[in-house]
Design a protein around this motif. Structure first.
Motif, PDB file in Angstrom:
ATOM      1  N   ASP A 129       0.838  -1.199   0.000  1.00 13.20           N
ATOM      2  CA  ASP A 129       0.000   0.000   0.000  1.00 13.20           C
ATOM      3  C   ASP A 129       0.869   1.243   0.000  1.00 13.20           C
ATOM      4  O   ASP A 129       2.096   1.174   0.116  1.00 13.20           O
ATOM      5  N   ILE A 130       0.227   2.384  -0.173  1.00 15.22           N
ATOM      6  CA  ILE A 130       0.922   3.664  -0.248  1.00 15.22           C
ATOM      7  C   ILE A 130       1.101   4.217   1.165  1.00 15.22           C
ATOM      8  O   ILE A 130       0.126   4.327   1.923  1.00 15.22           O
ATOM      9  N   ASP A 131       2.332   4.542   1.503  1.00 14.83           N
ATOM     10  CA  ASP A 131       2.611   5.071   2.844  1.00 14.83           C
ATOM     11  C   ASP A 131       1.949   6.429   3.045  1.00 14.83           C
ATOM     12  O   ASP A 131       1.972   7.288   2.147  1.00 14.83           O
ATOM     13  N   HIS A 132       1.377   6.612   4.224  1.00 15.15           N
ATOM     14  CA  HIS A 132       0.781   7.896   4.632  1.00 15.15           C
ATOM     15  C   HIS A 132      -0.238   8.415   3.609  1.00 15.15           C
ATOM     16  O   HIS A 132      -0.334   9.628   3.373  1.00 15.15           O
ATOM     17  N   PHE A 133      -1.007   7.510   3.034  1.00 16.70           N
ATOM     18  CA  PHE A 133      -1.972   7.934   2.023  1.00 16.70           C
ATOM     19  C   PHE A 133      -3.058   8.826   2.633  1.00 16.70           C
ATOM     20  O   PHE A 133      -3.519   9.775   1.999  1.00 16.70           O
ATOM     21  N   LYS A 134      -3.465   8.535   3.844  1.00 16.11           N
ATOM     22  CA  LYS A 134      -4.475   9.366   4.507  1.00 16.11           C
ATOM     23  C   LYS A 134      -3.973  10.797   4.665  1.00 16.11           C
ATOM     24  O   LYS A 134      -4.733  11.765   4.523  1.00 16.11           O
ATOM     25  N   ARG A 135      -2.690  10.941   4.944  1.00 17.04           N
ATOM     26  CA  ARG A 135      -2.115  12.279   5.083  1.00 17.04           C
ATOM     27  C   ARG A 135      -2.193  13.043   3.757  1.00 17.04           C
ATOM     28  O   ARG A 135      -2.446  14.252   3.735  1.00 17.04           O
ATOM     29  N   ILE A 136      -1.985  12.325   2.642  1.00 18.45           N
ATOM     30  CA  ILE A 136      -2.099  12.968   1.321  1.00 18.45           C
ATOM     31  C   ILE A 136      -3.520  13.478   1.117  1.00 18.45           C
ATOM     32  O   ILE A 136      -3.732  14.624   0.686  1.00 18.45           O
ATOM     33  N   ASN A 137      -4.502  12.636   1.427  1.00 16.30           N
ATOM     34  CA  ASN A 137      -5.900  13.045   1.278  1.00 16.30           C
ATOM     35  C   ASN A 137      -6.254  14.209   2.200  1.00 16.30           C
ATOM     36  O   ASN A 137      -6.952  15.153   1.798  1.00 16.30           O
ATOM     37  N   ASP A 138      -5.787  14.156   3.433  1.00 10.90           N
ATOM     38  CA  ASP A 138      -6.115  15.199   4.408  1.00 10.90           C
ATOM     39  C   ASP A 138      -5.486  16.542   4.042  1.00 10.90           C
ATOM     40  O   ASP A 138      -6.098  17.606   4.203  1.00 10.90           O
ATOM     41  N   ARG A 139      -4.266  16.516   3.554  1.00  3.35           N
ATOM     42  CA  ARG A 139      -3.552  17.760   3.248  1.00  3.35           C
ATOM     43  C   ARG A 139      -3.928  18.345   1.891  1.00  3.35           C
ATOM     44  O   ARG A 139      -4.002  19.571   1.735  1.00  3.35           O
TER      45      ARG A 139
END
Length: 301
Positions: A129-139
């Motif tokens: 999976d893609i690391d820190h994907f939630k952070r990408i979406n949130d930012r």
């Protein structure tokens, strides 16, 4: 409706056939009866569902020729209609196997085709999976997250072979099944997958983003002293390796070797346990880091 029409038409042709024999001269009866007989047999076979055939090119401009032409035109129209239906069905079936965002295959396709990848010389199953994907979406918003997913699929699609199985497993998670990995193939596959994603930033509408992944890999099909395990058990082990990669700092892969406990202990390896549907597997994991390898095919042709 089409079959009922054909049955009615077959009855009409039968009546015309009898009338012709009774009322016409011998030579004319022979010529016409042959054409009526061919038409009658074609209609009857089509109505019974055996096959749908055309009769013959029309001869002359008589009424029987007009009937034959009309029947052949009806058959041609039905053939086109059936071809269109088959094409639409095939298109819907293909769409049902694809992720609409990225175009990658989906979980259903994997479930139906994963056994085709298994090779006598050994295969590999990777879950990443893609690391820190939630952070990408949130930012940056989900639109940018979608751009990242599409680019990840594009990059992986460049390096996997046609015979390999690559799919979006769910969310930001992907599954890859590769045949014929050979000795040392799991480590080699891990490094190439890591380099494929982190070798250069992903260009998005929010600017360039550094994207890395965490990967779990295991030999496939999964075999122990008890024999071969279900492919779902291999996915469970790869998933365990993926989360071990997260715990190891991300941007890395964990290759999971399934072992015999006594042999592994004798060799001094640190043996761990992975719960699966049918019990527990003994494994020895090791971490593989990215080395910025070139994007050659995942495995030699």
């Amino acid at each position: 409706m089409f079959r009922k029409f054909l049955l009615m038409l077959a009855g009409i042709v039968s009546i015309a056939f009898v009338v012709t024999l009774l009322s016409a001269g011998f030579g004319f009866r022979l010529l016409v009866s042959r054409r009526l007989d061919r038409l009658h047999r074609a209609i009857t076979r089509a109505a019974s569902g055996v096959e749908r055939v055309r009769v013959e090119p029309s001869r002359g401009d008589d009424e029987l020729g007009d009937i034959i032409q009309a029947y052949d035109a009806l058959v041609a129209r039905e053939e086109r209609h059936e071809a269109e239906l088959r094409g639409a069905h095939e298109k819907l079936d293909e769409q049902s196997r694809r992720d609409p965002l990225t175009g990658a295959f989906n979980r259903r396709h994997v479930q139906e085709h994963i056994h085709e990848v298994v090779d006598a010389s050994g295969s590999a199953l990777a879950l990443f999976d893609i690391d820190h994907f939630k952070r990408i979406n949130d930012r940056h918003g989900h639109g940018v997250g979608d751009e990242v997913l599409v680019e990840v699929v594009r990059r992986i699609g460049r390096v996997v072979r046609k015979q390999d199985l690559f799919a979006r497993w769910g969310g930001e998670e992907f599954l890859l099944c590769v045949g014929e990995v050979g000795d040392g193939g799991l480590d080699r596959l891990a490094r190439r997958l890591l380099a494929c994603l982190d070798s250069e930033p992903v260009m998005t509408s929010a600017g360039p983003l550094v994207v890395t992944s965490s990967i779990g890999l295991v030999a496939f099909p999964l075999r122990t002293g008890a024999g071969a395990h279900a492919w779902a058990d291999a996915v469970t082990v790869a998933d365990w390796g993926l989360y071990r990669a997260k715990q190891s700092g991300r941007d890395c892969a964990v290759v999971v070797d399934v072992v015999d406990v006594q042999d592994a202990a004798a060799g001094g390896a640190a043996v761990e346990s992975v719960p699966i549907g049918g019990g527990v597997l003994s494994v020895v994991p090791h971490v593989v880091r990215s080395v910025q390898a070139s994007a050659n095919p995942v495995l030699p042709a």
